[in-house]
Scaffold this active site. Structure first.
Site, short mmCIF file in Angstrom:
data_model
loop_
_atom_site.label_atom_id
_atom_site.label_comp_id
_atom_site.label_asym_id
_atom_site.label_seq_id
_atom_site.Cartn_x
_atom_site.Cartn_y
_atom_site.Cartn_z
N SER A 131 0.77 -1.20 -0.10
CA SER A 131 0.06 0.01 0.05
C SER A 131 0.93 1.36 -0.03
O SER A 131 0.40 2.34 -0.78
CB SER A 131 -1.03 0.10 1.08
OG SER A 131 -0.12 -0.17 2.41
N GLU A 132 1.90 1.29 0.63
CA GLU A 132 2.93 2.49 0.59
C GLU A 132 4.49 1.67 0.84
O GLU A 132 4.80 1.01 1.46
CB GLU A 132 2.64 3.44 1.73
CG GLU A 132 1.67 4.50 1.28
CD GLU A 132 0.31 4.01 1.90
OE1 GLU A 132 -0.72 4.94 1.61
OE2 GLU A 132 -0.07 3.26 2.58
N THR A 133 5.25 2.70 0.02
CA THR A 133 6.61 2.46 0.31
C THR A 133 7.34 3.79 0.57
O THR A 133 6.91 4.89 0.09
CB THR A 133 7.32 2.18 -0.91
OG1 THR A 133 6.73 0.69 -1.40
CG2 THR A 133 8.90 1.97 -0.88
#
Length: 286
Positions: free
Chosen positions: A48-50
């Site tokens: 979902s995020e980095t």
């Protein structure tokens, strides 16, 4: 830009078990990466995020951090902040860190938890909330397949901010929260128009225990197993509703219905607009 030599770490946040929590990518040396390269890495990972550390001052333990979902840059992300803080603490040693993010300065304390694993506590930017407008509530409920009768009247719908905006909807029953089958494209469109990062669906088991689910279609993800920014927003929501009369710690259980249980700890005070969100993060197997 060639990213083949970029070192990409993989952590899962808000858990001590690699099979739980919310996976995040972490790039500790992203100074030479441009926006397209960071988006490519985030999309290839599919988390979902980095988090990308684009500048670092190790002496002052201060770092510039940006966040990308598989589809776009995100102004702030709680679980990737926790993951990046734990990764940095494992290299530099535990202690305070400061992240300069697109939404402002976010202090993060790191230290050893009771089980010896590193725990990180982020302090949000000032939180706020407002009542949800009738039109935005109706369109969100329609996309979710929920009715007004499915909501807990004691916890009114509000748009809450803890770095990014979330629509907070409280389910009247645990069963309603568990039965999540929404129109991905319709909800994504509602959220894009409103500027919401997630829709935070919660059920209050007790005054200090909430269960949460967070659809994230605007990031190309059906659901987040743990959402630190939404947990911060929830703390501000509870304060604004007058449900916090003294410094309080609330537990948020998330990811249970996905098979990735996550534990978030939210500390909120009646007179402090900043909320503290704590959790572990552990490396994922290669």
């Amino acid at each position: 830009m060639d990213t083949s030599t970029t070192q990409i770490l993989r952590y899962t946040a808000f858990t001590t078990d690699p099979s739980g929590g919310n996976p995040a990518g972490v790039v500790l040396d992203a100074a030479e990466l441009d926006d397209d390269a960071m988006l490519t890495i985030a999309a290839d990972l599919g988390y979902s995020e980095t988090a990308f550390v684009t500048a670092r001052d190790e002496r002052r333990r201060r770092f510039t951090v940006r966040y990308f979902s598989p589809l776009a840059e995100v102004p702030f992300c709680g679980h990737a902040t926790v993951a990046a803080a734990v990764a940095l603490a494992e290299g530099l040693g535990a202690g305070p860190l400061v992240f300069d993010t697109p939404v402002g300065e976010v202090p993060v304390d790191t230290g050893a938890g009771a089980d010896g694993a590193v725990v990180a506590t982020l302090t949000s930017v000032p939180t706020s909330s407002r009542p949800a407008e009738a039109v935005e509530l109706d369109t969100a409920l329609a996309a979710l397949g929920w009715r007004h009768e499915d909501l807990d009247p004691a916890l009114p719908p509000r748009v809450a901010f803890g770095g990014v905006h979330h629509l907070v909807l409280a389910a009247a029953t645990r069963g309603r929260l568990a039965d999540l089958d929404y129109d991905f494209d319709a909800l994504a469109e509602v959220m894009r128009r409103a500027g919401w990062t997630t829709v935070q669906l919660v059920w209050r088991e007790s005054p200090d225990l909430f269960h949460a689910r967070d659809p994230f279609p605007v990031g190309g993800v059906v659901e987040d197993p743990a959402t630190g920014a939404a947990a911060a927003a929830l703390g501000g929501y509870l304060r604004d509703l007058g449900l916090v009369s003294e410094p309080t710690v609330v537990a948020v259980r998330q990811g249970e219905d996905m098979g990735r249980p996550s534990a978030l700890t939210v500390a909120v005070g009646p007179d402090d607009a900043r909320v503290r969100v704590s959790g572990h993060a552990v490396p994922l197997p290669a």
